[in-house]
Every structure is written in structure tokens, then in C-alpha cells.
Design an enzyme around this catalytic site. Structure first.
Site, PDB file in Angstrom:
ATOM      1  N   ARG A  48      36.405 -19.794 -25.830  1.00 11.76           N
ATOM      2  CA  ARG A  48      35.742 -18.533 -25.569  1.00 11.76           C
ATOM      3  C   ARG A  48      36.009 -17.567 -26.888  1.00 11.76           C
ATOM      4  NH1 ARG A  48      34.547 -15.620 -20.399  1.00 11.76           N
ATOM      5  NH2 ARG A  48      32.752 -14.820 -21.669  1.00 11.76           N
ATOM      6  N   ILE A 102      34.634  -9.153 -21.973  1.00 15.58           N
ATOM      7  CA  ILE A 102      35.967  -9.503 -22.700  1.00 15.58           C
ATOM      8  C   ILE A 102      35.665  -9.891 -24.110  1.00 15.58           C
ATOM      9  CG2 ILE A 102      37.326 -10.172 -20.544  1.00 15.58           C
ATOM     10  CD1 ILE A 102      36.869 -12.863 -21.089  1.00 15.58           C
ATOM     11  N   ASP A 103      34.518  -9.844 -24.571  1.00 19.61           N
ATOM     12  CA  ASP A 103      34.139  -9.878 -25.949  1.00 19.61           C
ATOM     13  C   ASP A 103      34.296  -8.711 -26.898  1.00 19.61           C
ATOM     14  OD1 ASP A 103      31.719  -8.520 -26.025  1.00 19.61           O
ATOM     15  OD2 ASP A 103      30.683  -9.820 -24.735  1.00 19.61           O
ATOM     16  N   HIS A 132      37.925  -5.547 -17.477  1.00 18.48           N
ATOM     17  CA  HIS A 132      38.233  -7.030 -17.142  1.00 18.48           C
ATOM     18  C   HIS A 132      39.182  -7.548 -18.394  1.00 18.48           C
ATOM     19  CE1 HIS A 132      35.028  -7.617 -14.080  1.00 18.48           C
ATOM     20  NE2 HIS A 132      35.972  -6.911 -13.511  1.00 18.48           N
ATOM     21  N   GLY A 178      22.851  -5.226 -17.812  1.00 16.69           N
ATOM     22  CA  GLY A 178      23.442  -6.655 -17.608  1.00 16.69           C
ATOM     23  C   GLY A 178      24.309  -6.986 -16.895  1.00 16.69           C
ATOM     24  N   SER A 230      24.983  -8.225 -12.693  1.00 13.89           N
ATOM     25  CA  SER A 230      24.263  -8.730 -11.314  1.00 13.89           C
ATOM     26  C   SER A 230      24.728  -8.262 -10.299  1.00 13.89           C
ATOM     27  CB  SER A 230      24.640 -10.237 -11.441  1.00 13.89           C
ATOM     28  OG  SER A 230      25.851 -10.701 -11.165  1.00 13.89           O
ATOM     29  N   LEU A 243      17.846  -7.840 -16.697  1.00  8.06           N
ATOM     30  CA  LEU A 243      16.744  -8.872 -16.752  1.00  8.06           C
ATOM     31  C   LEU A 243      15.997  -8.859 -15.623  1.00  8.06           C
ATOM     32  CD1 LEU A 243      15.447 -10.837 -18.821  1.00  8.06           C
ATOM     33  CD2 LEU A 243      17.100 -12.795 -17.890  1.00  8.06           C
ATOM     34  N   GLU A 244      16.559  -8.987 -14.236  1.00 10.38           N
ATOM     35  CA  GLU A 244      16.098  -8.848 -12.955  1.00 10.38           C
ATOM     36  C   GLU A 244      16.648  -7.930 -11.954  1.00 10.38           C
ATOM     37  OE1 GLU A 244      17.086 -12.968 -12.237  1.00 10.38           O
ATOM     38  OE2 GLU A 244      19.172 -12.569 -11.944  1.00 10.38           O
ATOM     39  N   ALA A 279      17.649  -6.312 -22.347  1.00 10.52           N
ATOM     40  CA  ALA A 279      18.444  -5.181 -22.536  1.00 10.52           C
ATOM     41  C   ALA A 279      18.253  -5.132 -24.271  1.00 10.52           C
ATOM     42  CB  ALA A 279      19.960  -5.473 -22.516  1.00 10.52           C
TER      43      ALA A 279
HETATM   44  P1  OAD Z   1      26.569 -12.358 -14.228  1.00  8.37           P
HETATM   45  O1  OAD Z   1      26.431 -13.492 -14.840  1.00  8.37           O
HETATM   46  O2  OAD Z   1      26.876 -12.215 -12.831  1.00  8.37           O
HETATM   47  O3  OAD Z   1      25.089 -11.345 -14.364  1.00  8.37           O
HETATM   48  C1  OAD Z   1      24.709 -10.923 -15.515  1.00  8.37           C
HETATM   49  C2  OAD Z   1      23.199 -10.296 -15.355  1.00  8.37           C
HETATM   50  O4  OAD Z   1      22.632 -10.161 -16.792  1.00  8.37           O
HETATM   51  C3  OAD Z   1      22.314 -10.921 -14.411  1.00  8.37           C
HETATM   52  O5  OAD Z   1      21.712 -10.177 -13.547  1.00  8.37           O
HETATM   53  C4  OAD Z   1      21.019 -11.352 -15.639  1.00  8.37           C
HETATM   54  O6  OAD Z   1      20.003 -11.273 -14.863  1.00  8.37           O
HETATM   55  C5  OAD Z   1      21.292 -10.143 -16.633  1.00  8.37           C
HETATM   56  N1  OAD Z   1      20.952 -10.651 -17.868  1.00  8.37           N
HETATM   57  C6  OAD Z   1      20.913 -11.690 -18.526  1.00  8.37           C
HETATM   58  N2  OAD Z   1      20.282 -11.694 -19.767  1.00  8.37           N
HETATM   59  C7  OAD Z   1      19.806 -10.458 -19.974  1.00  8.37           C
HETATM   60  C8  OAD Z   1      19.238  -9.864 -21.133  1.00  8.37           C
HETATM   61  N3  OAD Z   1      18.986 -10.313 -22.108  1.00  8.37           N
HETATM   62  N4  OAD Z   1      19.270  -8.601 -20.648  1.00  8.37           N
HETATM   63  C9  OAD Z   1      19.452  -7.805 -19.431  1.00  8.37           C
HETATM   64  N5  OAD Z   1      20.132  -8.534 -18.616  1.00  8.37           N
HETATM   65  C10 OAD Z   1      20.264  -9.800 -18.766  1.00  8.37           C
HETATM   66  O7  OAD Z   1      27.561 -11.278 -15.051  1.00  8.37           O
HETATM   67  P2  OAD Z   1      28.473 -10.076 -14.730  1.00  8.37           P
HETATM   68  O8  OAD Z   1      27.730  -9.254 -13.860  1.00  8.37           O
HETATM   69  O9  OAD Z   1      28.909  -9.480 -15.861  1.00  8.37           O
HETATM   70  O10 OAD Z   1      34.501 -11.511 -14.179  1.00  8.37           O
HETATM   71  O11 OAD Z   1      29.738 -10.579 -14.148  1.00  8.37           O
HETATM   72  C11 OAD Z   1      30.673  -9.740 -13.678  1.00  8.37           C
HETATM   73  C12 OAD Z   1      32.018 -10.377 -13.618  1.00  8.37           C
HETATM   74  O12 OAD Z   1      31.879 -11.735 -13.063  1.00  8.37           O
HETATM   75  C13 OAD Z   1      32.352 -10.787 -15.081  1.00  8.37           C
HETATM   76  O13 OAD Z   1      33.177  -9.830 -15.694  1.00  8.37           O
HETATM   77  C14 OAD Z   1      33.420 -11.903 -14.715  1.00  8.37           C
HETATM   78  C15 OAD Z   1      32.633 -12.796 -13.986  1.00  8.37           C
HETATM   79  O14 OAD Z   1      33.279 -13.484 -13.162  1.00  8.37           O
HETATM   80  C16 OAD Z   1      35.722 -12.011 -14.343  1.00  8.37           C
HETATM   81  O15 OAD Z   1      35.680 -13.287 -14.732  1.00  8.37           O
HETATM   82  C17 OAD Z   1      36.863 -11.242 -13.571  1.00  8.37           C
END
Ligand code: OAD
Length: 238
Positions: free
Chosen positions: A59, A93-94, A109, A176, A178, A203-204, A220
Site C-alpha cells: 500500500r 492512511i494515505d 487511523h 467518502g 461508509s 457516493l451512496e 466526491a
Molecule cells: P469504506 O470502504 O467502508 O467506505 C467507503 C465509502 O466511500 C463507501 O460508502 C462508498 O460508497 C464511498 N465512495 C466510493 N467511491 C466514492 C467517490 N468517488 N466519492 C464519494 N464516495 C465514494 O471506507 P471507510 O468508511 O473509510 O480502518 O472505512 C473506514 C475504516 O474501515 C478504514 O479507515 C479502515 C477500514 O477498515 C482500519 O483499517 C482500521
């Protein structure tokens, strides 16, 4: 618009999706490629540290190959031009917020470009691959380094500061994410209960969509530049 207004922006993997970074829970996302228990828990690291190091090394190696997208740049512009304060709290984490120009970023995180020594608990910048043969530059012990990222079962960083920001913000914007992972999923309630206007751009609809007063659903990279324009011209009222 008053100069004393505070904005807190929570970002998640969705803000980096248009840069080409995989999200976690979308179709084909990271948690469909690897098991969360294997690579994002202290138990997974104890069981197979080489696998975990390789996962985060890959990553980290991706970072120079991706660029910030218009959503990251819009938030950097907001921080520069908004009369009040703008703080980003990211689950990512990016390093794409920083590379877009944002300066006030809390990585709750952790960060791919930092290492943490399990022995002396020191954190320090580390941009190359991590290995178990390496010695900690702080305490000299070998084989004690891990990526400085927060795993499930561990406490996210800077929580006191984040809750203080949430309690004193006027606008809480979530982009962005979920809404699956706590404590971040609960920030909207904390901010809303303390009087902030709350809006989701995703997105949703996220799991917590009903907690937001306002929502905009779509990419976004398309919606955020428009929303930031509205904030900076004062045409969005909160
Ligand atoms: P998720 O993968 O759970 O959710 C990403 C969200 O972004 C989803 O609701 C998508 O619909 C939305 N999405 C996708 N593409 C998009 C776009 N172009 N514009 C806007 N929205 C978009 O990721 P996180 O919610 O960030 O933690 O996940 C939270 C944590 O779970 C992460 O930090 C990580 C993971 O496990 C750890 O690893 C501790």
C-alpha cells in the site's frame, strides 16, 4: 459569514477512490481481497508479521503512483480561503490530503509513511518498505517495527482533540465514508448534539445517513468542488 466559524471534515476511503486507491467495503474493495482479521488486527500481526508488513509495504509503494484528486484539492482550497477554521479528520492512511495542500489534518487511523516501534513505542517517518530484519533507529532493537497504523481493537489517535473539535464546530462534513467503523461513525451525532449543521457527501447513502441534516450523493471529486464554492461564496447557509 462570520470569521469565527469552525468546520470539521471527516474523510474516508471514498475521497481517495477517484485517485485510484481501493476503498474497503465497495465491490472488489480491500476487505474482499484480504481478511481484515489477518492484516488489520494486533492478533493478525502476531500470527504472521511478514504477511502484514507485505500488505502495508504494497500500500505504501502505491502512494507515489497516485495523485490527489479534485476532492482533496477542494478541501485544501477551503482551508486556505475560508475565513474560519477548517480541520480535516481522516480515517485514511494515505498522504493525499497533505499532497493536495491541506495542512490541518489529523490521521486518526495513523499513516502509511510512519513506523512505530513495538518496543520503545516511538513513531517516526518511514517511507521505504518495513522489514523484520530492520533495527529501530530510536532504541536499536531489531524486529520491533510495525506500520504506524491503527488496527481494530486499538485506540484511534488524538481522540480527545477530535471530540473537542466536534463539540465546537459549526459545520460537520463527512466525505467518502461508509459509516461502518466506530468511533468515526458516531462523530456526526456528537457534532449534531452540540449544535453543528451536518452534511454527508458520499457516493451512496452511508449507514448513518439519517443522522445528517443534509446529504449529497455522488462522486466526491465532482460534488466537493461545487460544495466548497458554495461555502466560500456564502451561498450555503449553516
Ligand atoms: P469504506 O470502504 O467502508 O467506505 C467507503 C465509502 O466511500 C463507501 O460508502 C462508498 O460508497 C464511498 N465512495 C466510493 N467511491 C466514492 C467517490 N468517488 N466519492 C464519494 N464516495 C465514494 O471506507 P471507510 O468508511 O473509510 O480502518 O472505512 C473506514 C475504516 O474501515 C478504514 O479507515 C479502515 C477500514 O477498515 C482500519 O483499517 C482500521
Amino acid at each position: 459569514m462570520s470569521g469565527s466559524r469552525n468546520i470539521v471534515v471527516l474523510t474516508g476511503a471514498g475521497i481517495s477512490a477517484e485517485s485510484g486507491v481501493d476503498t474497503f467495503r465497495d465491490e472488489g474493495g480491500i476487505w474482499s481481497q484480504v481478511r481484515l482479521e489477518d492484516v488489520a488486527t494486533p492478533e493478525g500481526f502476531a500470527a504472521d508479521p511478514v504477511r502484514v508488513q507485505s500488505f502495508y509495504n504494497a500500500r505504501r509503494a502505491q502512494l507515489p503512483l497516485v495523485e490527489p484528486n479534485p476532492a482533496h484539492f477542494a478541501l485544501a482550497r477551503l482551508e486556505r480561503e475560508f475565513e474560519g477554521s477548517v480541520m480535516i479528520v481522516t480515517q485514511n492512511i494515505d498522504d493525499l490530503h497533505e499532497r493536495a495542500g491541506s495542512q490541518k489534518v489529523i490521521h486518526m487511523h495513523g499513516e502509511l509513511k510512519k513506523a512505530l516501534c513495538c518496543a520503545c513505542k516511538k513513531s517516526f517517518p518511514h517511507e521505504s518498505d518495513l522489514s523484520l530484519e530492520e533495527a529501530c533507529p530510536k532504541c536499536g532493537q531489531v524486529g520491533t517495527l510495525r506500520p504506524d497504523v491503527v488496527w481494530f481493537g486499538e485506540m484511534p489517535y488524538q481522540m480527545d482533540r477530535i471530540y473537542d473539535l466536534l463539540r465546537h464546530c459549526d459545520l460537520f462534513l463527512s466525505v467518502g465514508t461508509s459509516g461502518n467503523v466506530y468511533p468515526a461513525a458516531q462523530f456526526v451525532q456528537e457534532a449534531g448534539q452540540h449544535g453543528a449543521h451536518t452534511i454527508e457527501i458520499n457516493l451512496e447513502p452511508s449507514l448513518g445517513v439519517s443522522d445528517f441534516e443534509d446529504t449529497r450523493h455522488g462522486k466526491a471529486g465532482e460534488l466537493l468542488p461545487i460544495f466548497v464554492d458554495e461555502l466560500l461564496t456564502g451561498s450555503y447557509h449553516f
